[in-house]
Design a protein around this motif. Structure first.
Motif, PDB file in Angstrom:
ATOM      1  N   VAL A   1      51.592  39.261   1.086  1.00  0.00           N
ATOM      2  CA  VAL A   1      52.111  39.308  -0.022  1.00  0.00           C
ATOM      3  C   VAL A   1      53.584  40.397  -0.013  1.00  0.00           C
ATOM      4  O   VAL A   1      53.384  41.389   0.915  1.00  0.00           O
ATOM      5  CB  VAL A   1      51.266  39.965  -1.283  1.00  0.00           C
ATOM      6  N   TRP A   2      54.610  40.179  -0.537  1.00  0.00           N
ATOM      7  CA  TRP A   2      55.724  40.878  -0.570  1.00  0.00           C
ATOM      8  C   TRP A   2      55.732  42.002  -1.720  1.00  0.00           C
ATOM      9  O   TRP A   2      55.184  41.602  -2.957  1.00  0.00           O
ATOM     10  CB  TRP A   2      57.139  40.024  -0.911  1.00  0.00           C
ATOM     11  N   HIS A   3      56.146  43.158  -1.421  1.00  0.00           N
ATOM     12  CA  HIS A   3      56.207  44.068  -2.531  1.00  0.00           C
ATOM     13  C   HIS A   3      57.803  44.646  -2.625  1.00  0.00           C
ATOM     14  O   HIS A   3      58.165  44.764  -1.602  1.00  0.00           O
ATOM     15  CB  HIS A   3      55.524  45.406  -2.350  1.00  0.00           C
ATOM     16  N   GLY A   4      58.464  44.883  -3.836  1.00  0.00           N
ATOM     17  CA  GLY A   4      59.497  45.550  -3.972  1.00  0.00           C
ATOM     18  C   GLY A   4      59.284  47.165  -3.639  1.00  0.00           C
ATOM     19  O   GLY A   4      58.296  47.702  -3.855  1.00  0.00           O
ATOM     20  N   GLY A   5      60.294  47.534  -3.111  1.00  0.00           N
ATOM     21  CA  GLY A   5      60.049  49.204  -2.647  1.00  0.00           C
ATOM     22  C   GLY A   5      61.154  49.961  -3.077  1.00  0.00           C
ATOM     23  O   GLY A   5      61.709  49.912  -4.072  1.00  0.00           O
ATOM     24  N   ALA A   6      61.306  50.963  -2.247  1.00  0.00           N
ATOM     25  CA  ALA A   6      62.296  51.957  -2.670  1.00  0.00           C
ATOM     26  C   ALA A   6      63.688  51.551  -2.612  1.00  0.00           C
ATOM     27  O   ALA A   6      64.003  50.604  -1.878  1.00  0.00           O
ATOM     28  CB  ALA A   6      62.012  53.415  -1.970  1.00  0.00           C
ATOM     29  N   SER A   7      64.788  52.380  -3.210  1.00  0.00           N
ATOM     30  CA  SER A   7      66.178  52.119  -3.103  1.00  0.00           C
ATOM     31  C   SER A   7      66.619  53.409  -2.936  1.00  0.00           C
ATOM     32  O   SER A   7      66.196  54.687  -3.104  1.00  0.00           O
ATOM     33  CB  SER A   7      66.564  51.440  -4.134  1.00  0.00           C
ATOM     34  N   PHE A   8      67.934  53.604  -2.316  1.00  0.00           N
ATOM     35  CA  PHE A   8      68.725  54.696  -1.871  1.00  0.00           C
ATOM     36  C   PHE A   8      70.231  54.614  -2.073  1.00  0.00           C
ATOM     37  O   PHE A   8      70.638  53.541  -1.791  1.00  0.00           O
ATOM     38  CB  PHE A   8      68.290  55.152  -0.464  1.00  0.00           C
ATOM     39  N   PRO A   9      70.838  55.421  -2.901  1.00  0.00           N
ATOM     40  CA  PRO A   9      72.244  55.341  -3.352  1.00  0.00           C
ATOM     41  C   PRO A   9      73.091  55.539  -2.153  1.00  0.00           C
ATOM     42  O   PRO A   9      72.882  56.606  -1.849  1.00  0.00           O
ATOM     43  CB  PRO A   9      72.314  56.001  -4.624  1.00  0.00           C
ATOM     44  N   LEU A  10      74.114  54.958  -1.672  1.00  0.00           N
ATOM     45  CA  LEU A  10      75.056  55.282  -0.797  1.00  0.00           C
ATOM     46  C   LEU A  10      76.419  54.632  -1.221  1.00  0.00           C
ATOM     47  O   LEU A  10      76.356  53.591  -1.796  1.00  0.00           O
ATOM     48  CB  LEU A  10      74.871  54.355   0.526  1.00  0.00           C
TER      49      LEU A  10
END
Length: 397
Positions: free
Chosen positions: A328-337
């Protein structure tokens, strides 16, 4: 080339088993792949523990050469084989990067554009071909070695196996002014500082992915290629395995190994993920990922495959993870750049390092939490070209 593996100081044929009464310094100079097993046997029979330890140290430092010598490796006990490999993997683990030229815009602004062929581009004289390593205590990068002139820095595949850095394929310029894909494979031994050449690929490849898994190397795809081949270090031989499904990928795909299986994604169909089962020698389709962007890289940590996407429109990096156990795929974190640039990733401990020429992001993976750390590390100030990260174990200071 800087030299050939294990060929620095070979003894003469009449001195294959030196006298064990030699000093430690003298003995270390006399041990070779030809006589190491005889010296080990004699040291055991005479109770020369110091000499025995030196032989194990030699075997560890020259592991590939010992592995390929049936009269040595084939006669070692299972415990001795585990010992010399464990010693080779000890030491100070460092994040390292090599200056390369990948030949296309990974995760660039034109999301759906076709990658540019490195065979159509100019020479790689803008790449300095150095390999840097990061010292964790000082967070400073130092030059570890340089790629020899025979090693292609453009369009090649790189990975580590048994604490060797392998570089396969790529693009080489020829005298007629044209560039051609290469079949040559080289490896770097960080314990001796020596580069050597191993058996060539069965066919030339550029823009391939090179992945290590279960003691083998896998050369995956490349420009106009769906074929996959596997390298066995003990026999120094490449052999073909099941090819990628036809029509699945163009160049610019990503590949990693997780739990004894290969995973390939990216290319022209961004959301697809393929899994290779080495026991059945088959590829199969995994569940689709929701992202439709070109991923910048994909790595594995424990039973999870992490995919990193650069989102220029929203100025950031998005992370998706695939659980290889429950599929199963899961959405993870994000990082602003601001103005995010493509990067490549390497796993060291519980951190995934995302490296490009401007900065190094740290993505921490813990059971209780995961996400990007606020601290952004520097990248090598003088680095040129694209940076390919990997992890090596160096001798302790």
């Amino acid at each position: 080339m800087e030299g050939s593996e294990g060929k620095e100081s070979e003894p003469t044929s009449g001195d294959l088993c030196p006298h064990l009464g030699s000093t430690a310094a003298d003995m270390s100079q006399q041990i070779s792949a030809e006589n190491c097993y005889e010296i080990l046997t004699k040291a055991k029979s005479e109770g020369a523990e110091g000499v025995k330890e030196q032989v194990y140290g030699y075997m560890s430092a020259h592991y590939l050469q010992v592995l390929r010598t049936p009269g040595v490796y084939g006669r070692l006990t299972a415990g001795e084989r585990e010992l010399i490999l464990a010693r080779r993997m000890e030491g100070r683990k460092v994040l390292a990067v090599a200056e390369t030229c990948e030949g296309h815009d990974r995760g660039g602004s034109r999301e759906n554009s076709r990658p540019q062929s490195p065979l159509l581009q100019g020479p790689e004289d803008t790449v300095h071909r150095r390999v840097f390593c990061l010292h964790q205590d000082t967070q400073r990068w130092e030059v570890l070695t340089s790629l020899p002139e025979e090693v292609s820095a453009k369009g090649s595949g790189m990975c580590t196996l048994y604490n060797y850095l392998f570089v396969a394929g790529g693009v080489r310029a020829h005298g007629d002014g044209r560039s051609k894909a290469s079949d040559r494979v080289f490896c770097y031994n960080p314990l001796t500082g020596v580069w050597s050449q191993v058996r060539p690929l069965t066919q030339p490849r550029c823009q391939l992915r090179l992945v290590s898994m279960d003691g083998y190397l896998y050369a995956i795809g490349g420009e106009c290629l769906f074929t996959v081949e596997r390298y066995e270090p003990r026999t120094d031989r490449w052999s073909q395995v099941a090819p990628l499904p036809k029509g699945s990928f163009a160049v610019a795909h990503e590949a990693t190994s997780c739990g004894g299986e290969l995973f390939v994604s990216g290319g022209s169909l961004f959301y697809r993920l393929l899994r290779y089962d080495s026991r059945r020698d088959e590829w199969e389709e995994c569940p689709f990922n929701e992202s439709r962007r070109r991923s910048t890289d994909m790595v594995a940590h424990r039973s999870l495959v992490y995919r990193f996407d650069v989102d220029r429109e929203r100025a950031g990096v998005n992370v998706y993870k695939y659980n290889t156990v429950v599929k199963v795929w899961h959405g993870g974190a994000s990082f602003p750049l601001e103005n995010p640039l493509p990067f490549r990733c390497a796993v060291l401990g519980d951190r995934i390092y995302c490296v490009n020429r401007s900065q190094t992001l740290q993505f921490e993976v813990q059971e209780e939490r995961e996400g990007f750390l606020p601290e952004v590390l520097p990248s090598p100030v003088e680095a040129r070209g694209a940076l390919m990260p990997f992890v090596l174990s160096l001798t302790r200071d």
